[in-house]
Design a protein around this motif. Structure first.
Motif, PDB file in Angstrom:
ATOM      1  N   GLU A 374      68.270  24.637  27.635  1.00  0.00           N
ATOM      2  CA  GLU A 374      69.019  25.751  28.221  1.00  0.00           C
ATOM      3  C   GLU A 374      70.527  25.507  28.127  1.00  0.00           C
ATOM      4  O   GLU A 374      71.024  24.417  28.406  1.00  0.00           O
ATOM      5  CB  GLU A 374      68.621  25.966  29.689  1.00  0.00           C
ATOM      6  CG  GLU A 374      67.215  26.487  29.883  1.00  0.00           C
ATOM      7  CD  GLU A 374      66.155  25.401  29.713  1.00  0.00           C
ATOM      8  OE1 GLU A 374      66.521  24.217  29.642  1.00  0.00           O
ATOM      9  OE2 GLU A 374      64.965  25.754  29.620  1.00  0.00           O
ATOM     10  N   ASN A 375      71.246  26.574  27.730  1.00  0.00           N
ATOM     11  CA  ASN A 375      72.708  26.543  27.627  1.00  0.00           C
ATOM     12  C   ASN A 375      73.211  25.467  26.664  1.00  0.00           C
ATOM     13  O   ASN A 375      74.306  24.930  26.838  1.00  0.00           O
ATOM     14  CB  ASN A 375      73.339  26.333  29.014  1.00  0.00           C
ATOM     15  CG  ASN A 375      72.938  27.405  30.002  1.00  0.00           C
ATOM     16  OD1 ASN A 375      72.930  28.590  29.670  1.00  0.00           O
ATOM     17  ND2 ASN A 375      72.562  27.000  31.210  1.00  0.00           N
ATOM     18  N   TRP A 394      67.871  24.314  14.218  1.00  0.00           N
ATOM     19  CA  TRP A 394      68.939  24.889  15.040  1.00  0.00           C
ATOM     20  C   TRP A 394      68.386  25.352  16.372  1.00  0.00           C
ATOM     21  O   TRP A 394      67.462  26.178  16.435  1.00  0.00           O
ATOM     22  CB  TRP A 394      69.580  26.056  14.292  1.00  0.00           C
ATOM     23  CG  TRP A 394      70.813  26.622  14.980  1.00  0.00           C
ATOM     24  CD1 TRP A 394      71.509  26.070  16.014  1.00  0.00           C
ATOM     25  CD2 TRP A 394      71.488  27.832  14.654  1.00  0.00           C
ATOM     26  NE1 TRP A 394      72.568  26.856  16.357  1.00  0.00           N
ATOM     27  CE2 TRP A 394      72.588  27.950  15.539  1.00  0.00           C
ATOM     28  CE3 TRP A 394      71.283  28.834  13.699  1.00  0.00           C
ATOM     29  CZ2 TRP A 394      73.465  29.033  15.496  1.00  0.00           C
ATOM     30  CZ3 TRP A 394      72.157  29.906  13.651  1.00  0.00           C
ATOM     31  CH2 TRP A 394      73.241  30.008  14.545  1.00  0.00           C
ATOM     32  N   VAL A 395      68.948  24.812  17.450  1.00  0.00           N
ATOM     33  CA  VAL A 395      68.698  25.301  18.807  1.00  0.00           C
ATOM     34  C   VAL A 395      69.937  26.061  19.236  1.00  0.00           C
ATOM     35  O   VAL A 395      71.032  25.486  19.337  1.00  0.00           O
ATOM     36  CB  VAL A 395      68.399  24.148  19.781  1.00  0.00           C
ATOM     37  CG1 VAL A 395      68.335  24.671  21.222  1.00  0.00           C
ATOM     38  CG2 VAL A 395      67.092  23.460  19.405  1.00  0.00           C
ATOM     39  N   ASN A 396      69.793  27.355  19.462  1.00  0.00           N
ATOM     40  CA  ASN A 396      70.915  28.223  19.788  1.00  0.00           C
ATOM     41  C   ASN A 396      70.702  28.837  21.159  1.00  0.00           C
ATOM     42  O   ASN A 396      69.723  29.553  21.384  1.00  0.00           O
ATOM     43  CB  ASN A 396      71.053  29.322  18.727  1.00  0.00           C
ATOM     44  CG  ASN A 396      72.283  30.183  18.950  1.00  0.00           C
ATOM     45  OD1 ASN A 396      73.286  29.720  19.483  1.00  0.00           O
ATOM     46  ND2 ASN A 396      72.202  31.442  18.539  1.00  0.00           N
ATOM     47  N   ASP A 397      71.595  28.507  22.092  1.00  0.00           N
ATOM     48  CA  ASP A 397      71.519  29.020  23.469  1.00  0.00           C
ATOM     49  C   ASP A 397      70.151  28.742  24.082  1.00  0.00           C
ATOM     50  O   ASP A 397      69.531  29.610  24.692  1.00  0.00           O
ATOM     51  CB  ASP A 397      71.832  30.514  23.501  1.00  0.00           C
ATOM     52  CG  ASP A 397      72.125  30.999  24.929  1.00  0.00           C
ATOM     53  OD1 ASP A 397      72.455  30.144  25.782  1.00  0.00           O
ATOM     54  OD2 ASP A 397      71.998  32.209  25.182  1.00  0.00           O
ATOM     55  N   GLU A 426      60.016  32.651  15.135  1.00  0.00           N
ATOM     56  CA  GLU A 426      59.883  33.461  16.336  1.00  0.00           C
ATOM     57  C   GLU A 426      60.074  32.603  17.583  1.00  0.00           C
ATOM     58  O   GLU A 426      59.731  31.420  17.595  1.00  0.00           O
ATOM     59  CB  GLU A 426      58.499  34.114  16.382  1.00  0.00           C
ATOM     60  CG  GLU A 426      58.232  35.113  15.272  1.00  0.00           C
ATOM     61  CD  GLU A 426      56.866  35.749  15.425  1.00  0.00           C
ATOM     62  OE1 GLU A 426      56.491  36.081  16.572  1.00  0.00           O
ATOM     63  OE2 GLU A 426      56.176  35.895  14.412  1.00  0.00           O
ATOM     64  N   LYS A 427      60.593  33.205  18.623  1.00  0.00           N
ATOM     65  CA  LYS A 427      60.740  32.498  19.890  1.00  0.00           C
ATOM     66  C   LYS A 427      59.358  32.081  20.388  1.00  0.00           C
ATOM     67  O   LYS A 427      58.445  32.888  20.462  1.00  0.00           O
ATOM     68  CB  LYS A 427      61.413  33.399  20.923  1.00  0.00           C
ATOM     69  CG  LYS A 427      61.703  32.700  22.243  1.00  0.00           C
ATOM     70  CD  LYS A 427      62.455  33.620  23.196  1.00  0.00           C
ATOM     71  CE  LYS A 427      62.738  32.916  24.513  1.00  0.00           C
ATOM     72  NZ  LYS A 427      63.472  33.785  25.465  1.00  0.00           N
ATOM     73  N   LEU A 447      72.351  14.330  15.836  1.00  0.00           N
ATOM     74  CA  LEU A 447      72.441  15.545  16.640  1.00  0.00           C
ATOM     75  C   LEU A 447      73.874  16.035  16.573  1.00  0.00           C
ATOM     76  O   LEU A 447      74.806  15.316  16.932  1.00  0.00           O
ATOM     77  CB  LEU A 447      72.013  15.296  18.083  1.00  0.00           C
ATOM     78  CG  LEU A 447      71.829  16.531  18.990  1.00  0.00           C
ATOM     79  CD1 LEU A 447      70.838  16.238  20.115  1.00  0.00           C
ATOM     80  CD2 LEU A 447      73.166  16.971  19.606  1.00  0.00           C
ATOM     81  N   ILE A 448      74.073  17.254  16.076  1.00  0.00           N
ATOM     82  CA  ILE A 448      75.407  17.833  15.960  1.00  0.00           C
ATOM     83  C   ILE A 448      75.546  18.963  16.979  1.00  0.00           C
ATOM     84  O   ILE A 448      74.823  19.965  16.931  1.00  0.00           O
ATOM     85  CB  ILE A 448      75.659  18.397  14.547  1.00  0.00           C
ATOM     86  CG1 ILE A 448      75.533  17.280  13.497  1.00  0.00           C
ATOM     87  CG2 ILE A 448      77.025  19.059  14.460  1.00  0.00           C
ATOM     88  CD1 ILE A 448      75.650  17.775  12.060  1.00  0.00           C
ATOM     89  N   THR A 449      76.465  18.796  17.935  1.00  0.00           N
ATOM     90  CA  THR A 449      76.687  19.818  18.956  1.00  0.00           C
ATOM     91  C   THR A 449      77.578  20.921  18.393  1.00  0.00           C
ATOM     92  O   THR A 449      78.577  20.655  17.736  1.00  0.00           O
ATOM     93  CB  THR A 449      77.364  19.201  20.194  1.00  0.00           C
ATOM     94  OG1 THR A 449      76.526  18.160  20.711  1.00  0.00           O
ATOM     95  CG2 THR A 449      77.568  20.240  21.281  1.00  0.00           C
ATOM     96  N   LEU A 450      77.163  22.159  18.644  1.00  0.00           N
ATOM     97  CA  LEU A 450      77.924  23.325  18.187  1.00  0.00           C
ATOM     98  C   LEU A 450      78.485  24.063  19.395  1.00  0.00           C
ATOM     99  O   LEU A 450      77.915  24.008  20.503  1.00  0.00           O
ATOM    100  CB  LEU A 450      77.011  24.266  17.394  1.00  0.00           C
ATOM    101  CG  LEU A 450      76.330  23.681  16.153  1.00  0.00           C
ATOM    102  CD1 LEU A 450      75.339  24.688  15.591  1.00  0.00           C
ATOM    103  CD2 LEU A 450      77.354  23.304  15.110  1.00  0.00           C
ATOM    104  N   PRO A 451      79.578  24.790  19.239  1.00  0.00           N
ATOM    105  CA  PRO A 451      80.117  25.574  20.366  1.00  0.00           C
ATOM    106  C   PRO A 451      79.163  26.699  20.732  1.00  0.00           C
ATOM    107  O   PRO A 451      78.526  27.300  19.853  1.00  0.00           O
ATOM    108  CB  PRO A 451      81.442  26.097  19.835  1.00  0.00           C
ATOM    109  CG  PRO A 451      81.296  26.076  18.334  1.00  0.00           C
ATOM    110  CD  PRO A 451      80.428  24.909  18.020  1.00  0.00           C
ATOM    111  N   LEU A 452      79.066  26.996  22.027  1.00  0.00           N
ATOM    112  CA  LEU A 452      78.221  28.099  22.483  1.00  0.00           C
ATOM    113  C   LEU A 452      78.819  29.440  22.110  1.00  0.00           C
ATOM    114  O   LEU A 452      80.035  29.582  21.969  1.00  0.00           O
ATOM    115  CB  LEU A 452      78.024  28.012  24.002  1.00  0.00           C
ATOM    116  CG  LEU A 452      77.092  26.897  24.491  1.00  0.00           C
ATOM    117  CD1 LEU A 452      77.192  26.752  25.985  1.00  0.00           C
ATOM    118  CD2 LEU A 452      75.652  27.226  24.083  1.00  0.00           C
TER     119      LEU A 452
END
Length: 452
Positions: A374-375, A394-397, A426-427, A447-452
């Motif tokens: 989450e987040n 990719w994990v997005n939001d 699909e989710k 693990l590469i952190t991306l901006p939200l």
């Protein structure tokens, strides 16, 4: 044709042992027509217990051939034969393990003399090779050496064949060969790679699919297996195809997504869930405990879903150990016994209220934060399908949205380029559970952190 064998190994954790001696007698039902007896130079140390048991020392194997030098000879002497051993599963596993290191899928049918002996000699006091041989008057020399044990197994097998008045052993051999040869052309063309296997019917519909650490081996197991599922697949499939994924994480994700998309008629679990167990948080006397239960997806505070009870218990034990949690509170230790971990100083005493809930719960929260989606917005980087290629998930939001492959880092430097290379999924809570599991075990390269 039979290949009666015995293997001696270094000892150590299952899957990490090396062969130190091999003996194989090729037997045509009347006489030994070929044999191979050799020490093997291992890549790891021989455990002291094994040295004492076998009398095989590091000095003895130092100048022995390495396994790769014997591999071709082993293939030749066992070609077209059924492997026969006393507890043959160990010997067969060791051979497959060594061949896997060489990038080769080794497959043979097997016959175990232990269950055959139990049926033929129901009054025997023991079915260990040494004690059974002594009871049956079979001479054994060099006990716990490959040649001696393989020769004793051969003599036992001869006796079993003599007592086999209904020729059930011969029929078993013929049936195994018939099934194996029928599908050999299918699985022998498959790669020894991580990926997915698809079984299609005459209408080109996918009737079954599964992920695989080794595509060739998984295909062979399915087509020659004895389970009800294998029987159904054999009756309905017309062709088999595969896709290489390059790593376990994408194979798990792709399998879950493909099952939703293709809806194959045959599945492993008939209950509708591929992940039937749920790990969840439960509050007990102020302490956050982790519990494992079946079919509780709607239970409050779920952590993630798990494939099987055995896998769930293993994961729960690893979590408990890594974050110094109480095995008694987490249901690992028996509820009616004192906490052994506390007695030996490996538990801080939450089960006896000797540690405050706030202190204990902080470590539970550390675990939950480690796998939290989450987040969060990040890429998990892993190996690709070929040399020079990498992969991403990719994990997005807080949701796993897809996966893809790239060769140069600038190809994933922003959202636009990531989307261009991504296969969307699909989710799915099962997919998110897979990602959480890999986050916990840290089975990824980066693990590469991306901006939200």
């Amino acid at each position: 044709m039979y290949a009666v064998l015995d293997i001696e190994a270094t000892g150590g954790k299952k899957g990490e042992e090396d062969i130190i001696e091999v003996a194989i007698y090729r037997y045509d039902g009347r006489q030994v027509v070929d044999q191979l007896i050799s020490l093997v130079c291992p890549e790891r140390k021989i455990d002291a217990y094994v040295q004492k048991l076998t009398q095989i020392t590091p000095k003895m194997v130092k100048t022995a051939p390495k396994f790769h030098e014997l591999a071709k000879r082993i293939i030749e002497i066992t070609n077209g034969a059924v492997l026969v051993g006393h507890n043959v599963e160990f010997d067969y596993r060791m051979l497959k393990q060594e061949f896997k290191k060489l990038g080769y899928t080794y497959y043979r049918e097997t016959i175990d003399t232990v269950p055959l002996s139990e049926k033929a000699f129901p009054e025997a006091n023991s079915y260990s090779l040494g004690k059974l041989s002594k009871e049956l008057g079979i001479p054994v020399s060099d006990r716990h050496r490959a040649a001696g044990d393989a020769r004793a197994t051969l003599e036992l097998f001869k006796l079993l064949l003599e007592k086999d008045s209904l020729k059930s052993i011969s029929k078993l051999e013929e049936e195994k060969k018939r099934v194996s040869q029928k599908f050999a052309s299918v699985y022998e063309e498959m790669p020894n790679e991580i990926g997915l296997v698809y079984f299609l019917n005459q209408k080109k519909e996918v009737i079954y699919l599964t992920r695989a650490i080794n595509i060739a081996l998984a295909t062979r197991k399915i087509l020659t297996g004895k389970s009800g599922l294998s029987n159904k697949i054999r009756l309905e499939f017309a062709t088999v195809r595969h896709e290489i994924t390059g790593n376990e994480l994408i194979s798990w994700i792709k399998e879950a997504n493909e099952k939703k998309r293709l809806k194959p008629k045959l599945v492993r679990n008939t209950n509708g869930f591929d992940f039937p167990y749920t790990l969840f948080v439960e509050i007990k006397d102020g302490y956050k405990t982790l519990k494992l239960d079946r079919n509780h997806r709607k239970r409050p505070n779920p952590v993630f879903q798990i494939l099987s009870l055995k896998m769930g218990q293993k994961i729960l034990s690893l979590i408990t150990e890594e974050f110094q949690l109480c095995p008694k509170l987490n249901g690992i230790s028996p509820a009616d016994l004192d906490c052994l971990s506390f007695e030996v100083g490996e538990c801080n005493g939450a089960c006896k209220q000797k540690e405050s809930p706030d202190s204990y719960n902080q470590r539970v929260d550390e675990f939950l934060e480690k796998i939290k989606l989450e987040n969060k917005n990040f890429l998990l980087i892993e190996e690709g399908r070929r040399l020079g290629e990498s992969s991403f998930v990719w994990v997005n939001d807080g949701v796993c949205v897809g996966y893809g492959y790239y060769e140069l880092h600038h190809q994933i430097k922003d959202r636009k380029r990531i989307k261009e290379r991504m296969t969307t999924v699909e989710k799915d809570s099962d997919i998110d559970s897979v990602v959480k599991g890999f986050l916990f075990t840290e089975k990824y390269r980066e693990l590469i952190t991306l901006p939200l």
